[in-house]
Motif scaffolding. Structure first.
Motif, short mmCIF file in Angstrom:
data_model
loop_
_atom_site.label_atom_id
_atom_site.label_comp_id
_atom_site.label_asym_id
_atom_site.label_seq_id
_atom_site.Cartn_x
_atom_site.Cartn_y
_atom_site.Cartn_z
N MET A 1 11.56 -4.55 37.60
CA MET A 1 11.48 -3.64 36.45
C MET A 1 12.86 -3.47 35.81
N THR A 2 12.90 -3.60 34.50
CA THR A 2 14.20 -3.46 33.84
C THR A 2 14.38 -2.03 33.35
N ASN A 3 15.61 -1.73 33.05
CA ASN A 3 15.94 -0.37 32.70
C ASN A 3 15.32 0.13 31.39
N ASP A 4 14.97 -0.79 30.49
CA ASP A 4 14.48 -0.28 29.20
C ASP A 4 12.96 -0.20 29.14
N VAL A 5 12.27 -0.46 30.25
CA VAL A 5 10.81 -0.31 30.23
C VAL A 5 10.44 1.08 30.71
N MET A 6 9.71 1.79 29.88
CA MET A 6 9.30 3.13 30.28
C MET A 6 8.18 3.03 31.29
N GLN A 7 8.15 4.03 32.17
CA GLN A 7 7.19 4.00 33.26
C GLN A 7 6.24 5.18 33.08
N LYS A 8 4.93 4.93 33.23
CA LYS A 8 3.97 6.03 33.11
C LYS A 8 3.81 6.67 34.50
N LEU A 9 3.91 7.99 34.54
CA LEU A 9 3.93 8.69 35.82
C LEU A 9 3.15 10.00 35.66
N THR A 10 2.39 10.37 36.70
CA THR A 10 1.83 11.72 36.64
C THR A 10 2.87 12.69 37.18
N TYR A 11 2.64 13.94 36.90
CA TYR A 11 3.51 15.01 37.40
C TYR A 11 3.57 14.94 38.93
N ARG A 12 2.37 14.70 39.53
CA ARG A 12 2.28 14.59 40.99
C ARG A 12 3.18 13.46 41.51
N GLU A 13 3.05 12.29 40.86
CA GLU A 13 3.85 11.13 41.28
C GLU A 13 5.34 11.39 41.07
N ALA A 14 5.65 12.13 40.01
CA ALA A 14 7.05 12.43 39.72
C ALA A 14 7.66 13.25 40.85
N VAL A 15 6.89 14.26 41.33
CA VAL A 15 7.39 15.08 42.44
C VAL A 15 7.56 14.20 43.69
N ARG A 16 6.54 13.34 43.92
CA ARG A 16 6.59 12.48 45.10
C ARG A 16 7.81 11.54 45.05
N GLU A 17 8.02 10.95 43.86
CA GLU A 17 9.17 10.05 43.71
C GLU A 17 10.48 10.80 43.91
N ALA A 18 10.51 12.04 43.46
CA ALA A 18 11.72 12.85 43.62
C ALA A 18 12.00 13.08 45.10
N ILE A 19 10.92 13.38 45.85
CA ILE A 19 11.09 13.60 47.30
C ILE A 19 11.55 12.30 47.97
N ARG A 20 10.86 11.20 47.58
CA ARG A 20 11.19 9.91 48.19
C ARG A 20 12.67 9.54 47.96
N GLU A 21 13.10 9.76 46.71
CA GLU A 21 14.47 9.42 46.37
C GLU A 21 15.46 10.27 47.18
N ALA A 22 15.14 11.55 47.29
CA ALA A 22 16.04 12.46 48.02
C ALA A 22 16.12 12.07 49.49
N MET A 23 14.96 11.68 50.06
CA MET A 23 14.93 11.27 51.46
C MET A 23 15.80 10.04 51.68
N LYS A 24 15.73 9.14 50.67
CA LYS A 24 16.51 7.91 50.80
C LYS A 24 18.00 8.18 50.66
N LYS A 25 18.35 9.05 49.72
CA LYS A 25 19.74 9.31 49.41
C LYS A 25 20.46 10.05 50.51
N ASP A 26 19.74 10.95 51.20
CA ASP A 26 20.43 11.87 52.10
C ASP A 26 19.57 12.05 53.35
N ASP A 27 20.06 11.60 54.50
CA ASP A 27 19.19 11.67 55.67
C ASP A 27 19.12 13.07 56.28
N ARG A 28 19.80 14.05 55.67
CA ARG A 28 19.62 15.44 56.10
C ARG A 28 18.35 16.04 55.49
N VAL A 29 17.79 15.34 54.48
CA VAL A 29 16.60 15.86 53.79
C VAL A 29 15.36 15.56 54.62
N PHE A 30 14.50 16.56 54.79
CA PHE A 30 13.19 16.32 55.38
C PHE A 30 12.17 17.25 54.73
#
Lengths: 81, 332, 425
Positions: free
Chosen positions: B1-30
């Protein structure tokens, strides 16, 4: 005063009392008060008008007999001097 | 996926992706909460996360809000970055002591020694025929408490971007997700980053009235503004985004341009965040007002179950439009 | 100085359209002089002044819509020679007005505390923003008619004023944009503003009156807990007496049967004053004057209930004259503001068309309405004997917040008593 002239005077008085109405459309046997929506004050003014225009004073006791043109016109013509 | 392609996301998926990203970025997150693991979350927000991160970081808890919110506070004090999911705001009342007496007060009571960097997420709002005990909107109530931050992401972008900013905050942050929004779709750039959590946003510009709102009511306000535009009334619509601390500059500036303000709030009107906003406008923008500030809130009843009654109790698009028309009156 | 303001000619009135001034600057006026004609939702009304003095400035222009309470003219009174600017007066608050009321001469006080106090003591409402705008643009707020809720002056009103001041020489159109009327036609005629406004008023007159009646009647049924009492009245003695009286009179001076009914009601209200007055702000206000509103139906639909002032003090001939005069003026225009606002109770007579019983809707903020049906010959048992008598059904609709059924019953009883002694009416 012939019947037509009497009718003309009646229409003139009615028109003055109920300007929105068209008395010339009244059928001879139509109840004038109901058709033209005339209340007791208007009716009194009508009789005052007859008194002024034709000199016929209608006694209160006769009010009930005078509801239609076919009742009023002969009543008046028999009393005009 | 390239940076200029917009991605369709539900609000639910957005929250999930936010959690997933945080978990990946910082292993203190659970993530911790009722049914967040094997069941995938009551609203399916955390679906698939157990498989990706395992049971030590995606932790199912017993039905004990006071217990697991307290455990989250302890973990935060111990250096972790917990995301605690309380299924809905209704059940957070069982954890109110932990949130208000502990999380919100520790920094103050420890003389500035102990921050509590916990994030507590919960679903809120009515409109889904779940009756009084499952339909409350108490975020305005939590906004009364010093020591915590209260976020109410309305857009998919905020659902995606607010979590990381909240986790970076050294103090307790409550995130209120209106359950009616989970299925809403939005377009996001794939490289969407964190967003600020201290500024309100003007979601629609207008010159005749400021409609101040947040969460699900924001979209009702925007729909009403659309209807009003056809009748020549240009409503400015403000998304508060954060209820505490309240960004009053944005709405005060807006009122100074439009000279009228309507607050649309799914909470009850007595002692509410809408009352707070109205007060601040009166305190700081009185001489700008061309009409009394008005509020459209939920009817002061426990939210009814029956659909028609529930709809009648909640702020609705037609009610907003009618009230605005009344306020703008003989405008023009 | 005194301000002459748009009066409220009914509890539901928000604004009126100025049709014409009957005075000009420099004219001397005294209490109860009619000074202007105003078109309301109900009718064209001559509005009266309650000050003595000289018309100093005229602020409102014919064709203009003016909110209730907005200043229409400034009157130089004998008392207030010290030049006080109208704007300063405008900014006074209600409590100040009332405080002044305590120290002014008796005649002035009557104006300050009229029968419906909420109306005249109303201060001009100005939004904070409009006040700031007006200060910036040096606009005198007392010259502006507010179009906001409750006649409040908003920013658009200030803006419109400053706009019209600039463009006035070019076009003297009425300030509120009304629908387009044939321009060429109205421009050929001498005064451009008034005919357009009048035509508009005539066209929408029916709708406006219907709306006004709708507002008043809906409010009545929403707010007033009505109770109804009815009583069959034996009209024999009244009618017999009236017949003999009318025999003595030329037709012009004959008295209609409704006149003794009106007098009977007025006298019964003296006996039971609780039914005469208003319910305002959760308070029962009994009126000393008995100003009897008499419902007059208009043939084209709608109704007006102008007041016969001090009906209890008038003899039957005076009442007959007063009613005749009111009917003519109601149907042709020319009612006065005091007649429109001062009614303390209402009477409606639907007997002319044969209605037997009237269940009336009270006209707020009044607390009672008396209805009369048709007088009909009916069997009547008395002292074990059956006879045929002219019977009239009188009904009372009364506000249960103000009175109870017992008072209502006393009233109907008193009415009956007075009608049985017609020579004392």
């Amino acid at each position: 005063m012939n019947e037509n002239e009497i009718k003309h005077v009646i229409f003139k008085i009615l028109k003055r009392i109920a300007p929105e109405s068209d008395p010339s459309t009244l059928a001879p046997d139509e109840n004038i008060r109901k058709t033209l929506d005339i209340d007791s004050f208007d009716a009194l003014n009508f009789f005052i008008g007859l008194d002024e225009e034709m000199g016929v004073t209608v006694p209160e006791s006769d009010y009930g007999k005078l509801n239609t043109l076919s009742e009023i016109i002969p009543y008046l013509s028999s009393r005009i001097g | 996926m390239t940076n200029d392609v917009m991605q369709k996301l539900t609000y639910r998926e957005a929250v999930r992706e936010a959690i997933r990203e945080a978990m990946k970025k910082d292993d203190r997150v659970f993530l911790m909460g009722e049914d967040v693991g094997r069941y995938g979350g009551c609203f399916a927000v955390s679906k698939g996360l157990l498989e990706d991160f395992g049971p030590t970081r995606i932790r199912d808890t017993p039905l004990s809000e006071s217990g697991f919110v307290g455990a989250g506070i302890g973990a935060a004090l111990g250096g972790m970055r917990p995301i605690v999911e309380v299924m809905t705001v209704n059940f957070s009342l069982l954890a109110a002591d932990q949130i208000i007496n502990n999380a919100a007060a520790y920094l103050h009571m420890s003389g500035g020694l102990f921050n509590v960097p916990i994030v507590i997420r919960m679903a809120t709002g009515g409109g889904r025929q779940l009756a009084a005990q499952h339909s409350r909107s108490l975020e305005g109530w939590y906004a009364h408490i010093p020591g915590i931050k209260v976020l109410s992401p309305a857009t998919v972008e905020d659902a995606r971007g607010m979590l990381w900013t909240a986790l970076e905050d050294p103090d307790p942050v409550l995130i209120f997700e209106n359950a009616g929004l989970y299925n809403m779709e939005g377009m996001l750039p794939p490289d969407i980053g964190p967003v600020d959590i201290d500024k309100a946003r003007i979601r629609r510009e207008g010159k005749d009235i400021s409609i101040i709102s947040y969460s699900a009511s924001l979209f009702k306000s925007l729909d009403a503004a659309e209807i009003l535009a056809k009748e020549g009334i240009e409503a400015e619509v403000i998304d508060l985004r954060t209820l505490r601390p309240l960004d009053e500059t944005t709405f005060l500036d807006s009122v100074a341009r439009t000279h009228r303000a309507l607050i649309v709030d799914e909470g009850w009107r007595s002692g509410s965040i809408s009352a707070e906003i109205s007060s601040r406008i009166m305190e700081s923008a009185f001489y700008e007002l061309d009409a009394p500030v008005e509020r459209l809130c939920s009817a002061e009843v426990p939210l009814p179950y029956a659909r028609h009654l529930e709809e009648a109790a909640l702020p609705q698009v037609n009610k907003i439009a009618a009230l605005v028309k009344k306020m703008v009156g003989t405008h023009g | 100085m005194a301000e002459f303001r748009m009066p409220s000619l009914g509890s539901d009135m928000l604004e009126g359209t100025l049709v014409e001034w009957l005075v000009k600057p420099g004219d001397r006026v005294k209490r109860r002089d009619a000074v202007a004609v105003v078109e309301t939702d109900k009718a064209a009304i001559e509005i009266e002044v309650y000050e003595e003095g000289i018309i100093e400035t005229i602020l409102a222009q014919p064709g203009q819509k003016i909110a209730v309470g907005a200043i229409m003219a400034v009157i130089r009174t004998e008392a207030g020679k010290k030049a006080e600017t109208p704007e300063k007066a405008t900014l006074k608050d209600a409590s100040q007005l009332l405080a002044e009321g305590a120290s002014v001469p008796a005649e002035d006080k009557e104006k300050k505390l009229p029968s419906i106090p909420e109306v005249e003591a109303r201060r001009i409402k100005v939004s904070p923003y409009a006040r700031r705008l007006a200060a910036e643009r040096s606009v005198d707020l007392s010259t502006i008619a507010g179009t906001g809720p409750d006649g409040a002056i908003g920013a658009t009103d200030v803006e419109r004023t400053t706009a019209t001041v600039i463009t006035q020489p070019a076009e003297k159109a009425p300030p509120t944009p009304i629908e387009e009327t044939p321009r060429e036609a109205s421009q050929k005629e001498a005064p451009p503003a008034a005919p357009a406004a009048e035509r508009h008023a005539a066209k929408d007159y029916q709708t406006a009156m219907r709306r006004a009646i709708a507002a008043a009647m809906a409010r009545s049924k929403r707010e007033i807990p009505h109770y109804y009492l009815q009583m069959r009245l034996d009209m024999s003695s009244t009618l017999r007496w009236l017949e003999s009286e009318n025999l003595k009179r030329p037709i012009k001076n004959r008295i209609l049967p409704v006149v003794p009914l009106i007098k009977g009601v007025s006298l019964a209200l003296r006996d039971v004053p609780e039914l005469n007055g208003y319910w305002i702000d959760d308070r029962h206000q009994i009126s000393e004057a008995i100003n009897l509103g008499f419902v007059i139906a208009l043939r084209q639909g709608g109704l007006i209930a102008p007041a016969i002032l001090n009906a209890d003090e008038k003899c039957l001939d005076e009442l007959m004259d007063a009613m005749r005069d009111l009917i003519v003026r109601t149907r042709s225009g020319g009612l006065r503001s005091s007649e429109m606002t001062d009614a303390t109770v209402t009477v409606t007579n639907l007997g002319d068309l044969g209605v037997e019983t009237v269940y009336g809707v009270i006209y707020p903020p009044q607390v009672a309405l008396i209805g009369f049906g048709k007088t009909m010959e009916q069997p009547w048992a008395e002292n074990g004997m059956l006879g045929v008598r002219p019977i009239l059904m009188a009904t009372l609709a009364a506000d249960h917040r103000a009175t109870d059924g017992h008072r209502g019953a006393q009233f109907l009883d008193a009415l009956n008593r007075h009608l049985q002694e017609p020579s004392n009416l």
